[in-house]
Write an enzyme that holds these catalytic residues in place. Structure first.
Site, PDB file in Angstrom:
ATOM      1  N   ARG A  12       0.801  -1.199  -0.120  1.00  0.00           N
ATOM      2  CA  ARG A  12      -0.013   0.116   0.054  1.00  0.00           C
ATOM      3  C   ARG A  12       0.872   1.279   0.025  1.00  0.00           C
ATOM      4  O   ARG A  12       1.096   1.785  -1.058  1.00  0.00           O
ATOM      5  CB  ARG A  12      -1.070  -0.135   1.256  1.00  0.00           C
ATOM      6  CG  ARG A  12      -2.340   1.077   0.943  1.00  0.00           C
ATOM      7  CD  ARG A  12      -1.694   2.370   1.255  1.00  0.00           C
ATOM      8  NE  ARG A  12      -1.361   2.587   2.786  1.00  0.00           N
ATOM      9  CZ  ARG A  12      -0.772   3.778   3.190  1.00  0.00           C
ATOM     10  NH1 ARG A  12      -0.662   4.809   2.341  1.00  0.00           N
ATOM     11  NH2 ARG A  12      -0.692   3.846   4.514  1.00  0.00           N
ATOM     12  N   HIS A  72      -6.603  -0.273   2.532  1.00  0.00           N
ATOM     13  CA  HIS A  72      -6.644   0.897   3.114  1.00  0.00           C
ATOM     14  C   HIS A  72      -7.338   2.093   2.256  1.00  0.00           C
ATOM     15  O   HIS A  72      -7.264   2.135   0.884  1.00  0.00           O
ATOM     16  CB  HIS A  72      -5.231   1.429   2.978  1.00  0.00           C
ATOM     17  CG  HIS A  72      -4.825   2.725   3.561  1.00  0.00           C
ATOM     18  ND1 HIS A  72      -4.755   3.998   2.823  1.00  0.00           N
ATOM     19  CD2 HIS A  72      -4.588   3.060   4.835  1.00  0.00           C
ATOM     20  CE1 HIS A  72      -4.402   4.989   3.734  1.00  0.00           C
ATOM     21  NE2 HIS A  72      -3.924   4.474   4.654  1.00  0.00           N
ATOM     22  N   ASP A  92      -8.493  -0.285   6.876  1.00  0.00           N
ATOM     23  CA  ASP A  92      -8.204   1.012   7.426  1.00  0.00           C
ATOM     24  C   ASP A  92      -8.499   2.254   6.651  1.00  0.00           C
ATOM     25  O   ASP A  92      -8.572   2.254   5.370  1.00  0.00           O
ATOM     26  CB  ASP A  92      -6.443   0.759   7.315  1.00  0.00           C
ATOM     27  CG  ASP A  92      -5.876  -0.364   8.216  1.00  0.00           C
ATOM     28  OD1 ASP A  92      -6.687  -0.815   9.037  1.00  0.00           O
ATOM     29  OD2 ASP A  92      -4.606  -0.674   8.018  1.00  0.00           O
ATOM     30  N   ARG A 132      -9.914  -0.066  11.348  1.00  0.00           N
ATOM     31  CA  ARG A 132      -9.358   1.110  11.856  1.00  0.00           C
ATOM     32  C   ARG A 132      -9.465   2.361  11.561  1.00  0.00           C
ATOM     33  O   ARG A 132      -9.581   2.689  10.382  1.00  0.00           O
ATOM     34  CB  ARG A 132      -7.887   0.672  11.530  1.00  0.00           C
ATOM     35  CG  ARG A 132      -6.767   1.635  12.405  1.00  0.00           C
ATOM     36  CD  ARG A 132      -5.525   1.992  11.470  1.00  0.00           C
ATOM     37  NE  ARG A 132      -5.958   3.147  10.342  1.00  0.00           N
ATOM     38  CZ  ARG A 132      -5.204   3.235   9.486  1.00  0.00           C
ATOM     39  NH1 ARG A 132      -3.996   2.966   9.428  1.00  0.00           N
ATOM     40  NH2 ARG A 132      -5.494   4.017   8.407  1.00  0.00           N
ATOM     41  N   SER A 134      -7.914   6.389  11.216  1.00  0.00           N
ATOM     42  CA  SER A 134      -6.608   7.036  11.265  1.00  0.00           C
ATOM     43  C   SER A 134      -6.667   8.617  10.998  1.00  0.00           C
ATOM     44  O   SER A 134      -7.414   8.711  10.085  1.00  0.00           O
ATOM     45  CB  SER A 134      -5.375   6.340  10.692  1.00  0.00           C
ATOM     46  OG  SER A 134      -4.369   7.027  10.645  1.00  0.00           O
ATOM     47  N   THR A 166       2.474  11.967   8.639  1.00  0.00           N
ATOM     48  CA  THR A 166       2.532  11.817   7.439  1.00  0.00           C
ATOM     49  C   THR A 166       3.669  12.561   6.653  1.00  0.00           C
ATOM     50  O   THR A 166       4.223  11.979   5.592  1.00  0.00           O
ATOM     51  CB  THR A 166       1.205  12.575   6.789  1.00  0.00           C
ATOM     52  OG1 THR A 166       0.150  11.967   7.253  1.00  0.00           O
ATOM     53  CG2 THR A 166       0.970  12.478   5.418  1.00  0.00           C
ATOM     54  N   HIS A 193       2.231   5.113  12.139  1.00  0.00           N
ATOM     55  CA  HIS A 193       2.759   5.295  10.937  1.00  0.00           C
ATOM     56  C   HIS A 193       3.560   6.346  10.764  1.00  0.00           C
ATOM     57  O   HIS A 193       3.236   7.591  10.956  1.00  0.00           O
ATOM     58  CB  HIS A 193       1.445   5.498  10.039  1.00  0.00           C
ATOM     59  CG  HIS A 193       1.704   5.549   8.719  1.00  0.00           C
ATOM     60  ND1 HIS A 193       1.457   4.248   7.472  1.00  0.00           N
ATOM     61  CD2 HIS A 193       2.102   6.524   7.850  1.00  0.00           C
ATOM     62  CE1 HIS A 193       1.920   4.832   6.536  1.00  0.00           C
ATOM     63  NE2 HIS A 193       2.206   6.091   6.409  1.00  0.00           N
ATOM     64  N   HIS A 195       6.537   8.372   8.626  1.00  0.00           N
ATOM     65  CA  HIS A 195       7.415   8.989   7.434  1.00  0.00           C
ATOM     66  C   HIS A 195       8.959   9.139   7.932  1.00  0.00           C
ATOM     67  O   HIS A 195       9.177   9.541   9.070  1.00  0.00           O
ATOM     68  CB  HIS A 195       6.840   9.578   6.701  1.00  0.00           C
ATOM     69  CG  HIS A 195       5.608   9.133   5.897  1.00  0.00           C
ATOM     70  ND1 HIS A 195       6.136   8.922   4.500  1.00  0.00           N
ATOM     71  CD2 HIS A 195       4.392   8.940   5.902  1.00  0.00           C
ATOM     72  CE1 HIS A 195       4.921   8.336   3.839  1.00  0.00           C
ATOM     73  NE2 HIS A 195       4.062   8.310   4.864  1.00  0.00           N
ATOM     74  N   HIS A 290      39.221  -3.882  17.319  1.00  0.00           N
ATOM     75  CA  HIS A 290      37.610  -4.627  17.333  1.00  0.00           C
ATOM     76  C   HIS A 290      37.872  -6.160  16.906  1.00  0.00           C
ATOM     77  O   HIS A 290      37.011  -6.920  17.586  1.00  0.00           O
ATOM     78  CB  HIS A 290      36.710  -4.005  16.117  1.00  0.00           C
ATOM     79  CG  HIS A 290      36.285  -2.523  16.672  1.00  0.00           C
ATOM     80  ND1 HIS A 290      35.023  -2.351  16.752  1.00  0.00           N
ATOM     81  CD2 HIS A 290      36.918  -1.267  17.249  1.00  0.00           C
ATOM     82  CE1 HIS A 290      34.769  -0.906  17.176  1.00  0.00           C
ATOM     83  NE2 HIS A 290      36.129  -0.493  17.339  1.00  0.00           N
TER      84      HIS A 290
END
Ligand code: HCA
Ligand code: CU
Length: 380
Positions: A12, A72, A92, A132, A134, A166, A193, A195, A290
């Protein structure tokens, strides 16, 4: 942070990535791989987007996958009717709540948003599937508006409410605060969610879980609008640090590479060099200090174990930064008989060569073999 779930949105949000075009077969392959990996939910593009999107949604619902299938949609009855026709396990719904979106996108007020949300939620619920709600651009929305919308949808029995960053502006502390506040207002699950415009998408997801969120949206390699969202692999890496037993128990971790390669090929990108877990250098150790410690105990310089993901550790001994302990370990692997002093001597030669140009594993092996031949013939 226990009992969190993944809503995998490669099919999506990921379809909104600049390079993405998924034909039906590719979508089915990705869905199958994600389900085998063990994500709890797979989110698909709205069936209202196009006829092919509608058909593909139906096809994927019929695959009998372990993951639940979601689609969605916008907060519209027309979209909702199409969505429930596809056979999805859940829907959604999203609507913009920030002043930007209310002004430049749909132009609706809060009363209208609540009214249409309640109508769509009640319709989807009447079909016996999950729903859902949102709010798009949650972090630039008015908190009072936001909470009154969430409270209203919680009252009518929404399964989850979603917070969406968003534009990728939120930081972990803001996320913690908003999710905490929301946790006190609704009794349903909370999905988040994020970004990645300012590089906080994985950190924000983690903070959301800490604050009481239950579901995180991811996409494979983070593909999505602009530079995308929380990466599936990044979230897995983060959660393996926090709760390895739970994370390992839930997901088929050695499959991560396969899922990433599949998506990378489908959208014609390569796996980034610094990708958590699967980036080419994610388990490569270079400096002598290391390497020495890694050979004694890998946990000294590794928070994740490569073997948990079917990966292997690599010690780079062809650089000027190498040390004799790392070289000794390679000498032993090759079963070349050398004293510590000889190993130190050949290490000096490797460093001399590496000062001119980095030596490949092959180059180093040749140096070791030639040196060894020299000392054995000297002995004769
Ligand atoms: C968008 C929508 C969305 C929706 C997120 C969600 C966003 O593409 O603009 O449904 O929670 O980032 O707001 O992906
Ligand atoms: Cu998004």
């Amino acid at each position: 942070t226990s009992n969190w779930k993944i809503i995998e949105s490669t099919l999506r949000e990921g379809e909104q990535f600049a390079n993405a075009f998924f034909d039906t077969e590719t979508k089915m392959k990705i869905a199958q791989a994600l389900s085998d990996f063990g994500v709890e939910y797979i989110e698909l593009t709205s069936p209202a987007a196009s006829e092919q999107s509608f058909d593909d949604c139906k096809r994927i619902c019929n695959m009998g996958l372990k993951s639940k299938i979601l689609t969605h949609i916008r907060c519209h009855m027309d979209d909702a009717r199409k969505a429930v026709e596809t056979g999805v396990d859940g829907v959604d719904i999203v609507i913009g709540t920030s002043s930007f979106l209310r002004k430049y996108s749909h132009g609706k007020d809060i009363t209208y948003i609540i009214k249409s949300a309640v109508e769509v939620i009640e319709f989807v619920k009447s079909k016996g599937i999950e729903v859902r709600f949102s709010s798009e651009d949650s972090f630039r929305s008015d908190l009072v508006d936001l909470l009154s919308i969430y409270r209203a949808v919680d009252k009518v029995g929404v399964n989850r409410v979603g917070i969406a960053d968003t534009v990728g502006c939120a930081n972990p502390r803001q996320v913690y605060d908003l999710v905490r506040t929301l946790r006190g207002v609704v009794s349903c699950d909370i999905e988040c969610h994020f970004h990645d415009d300012s590089g906080c998408a994985v950190a924000n997801a983690y903070c959301a879980l800490e604050a009481g969120a239950t579901h995180i949206d991811t996409s494979v390699l983070g593909i999505g609008e602009r530079n995308g969202i929380t990466t599936l692999g990044g979230l897995i890496a983060r959660m393996m640090v926090v709760d390895p037993v739970y994370t390992k128990g839930k997901y088929n971790l050695p499959m991560l590479r396969e899922v990433e390669n599949l998506v990378a090929d489908a959208v014609q990108i390569s796996v980034p060099f610094n990708n958590p877990i699967t980036g080419f250098c994610a388990f490569t150790h270079k400096a002598g200090i290391h390497a020495k410690a890694i050979l004694a105990n890998p946990s000294t310089y590794e928070i994740l174990k490569p073997e948990d993901f079917g990966m292997s550790r690599y010690i780079d001994i062809g650089s000027r930064l190498t040390g004799w302990n790392a070289v000794k370990s390679r000498v032993e692997q090759l079963e070349l008989d050398m004293s510590d002093d000889q190993v130190k001597d050949v290490t000096a030669k490797i460093k001399e060569l590496a000062d001119v140009r980095t030596q490949s594993m092959d180059d180093v092996d040749t140096v070791l073999r030639v040196y060894h031949r020299g000392i054995s013939s000297g002995k004769l």
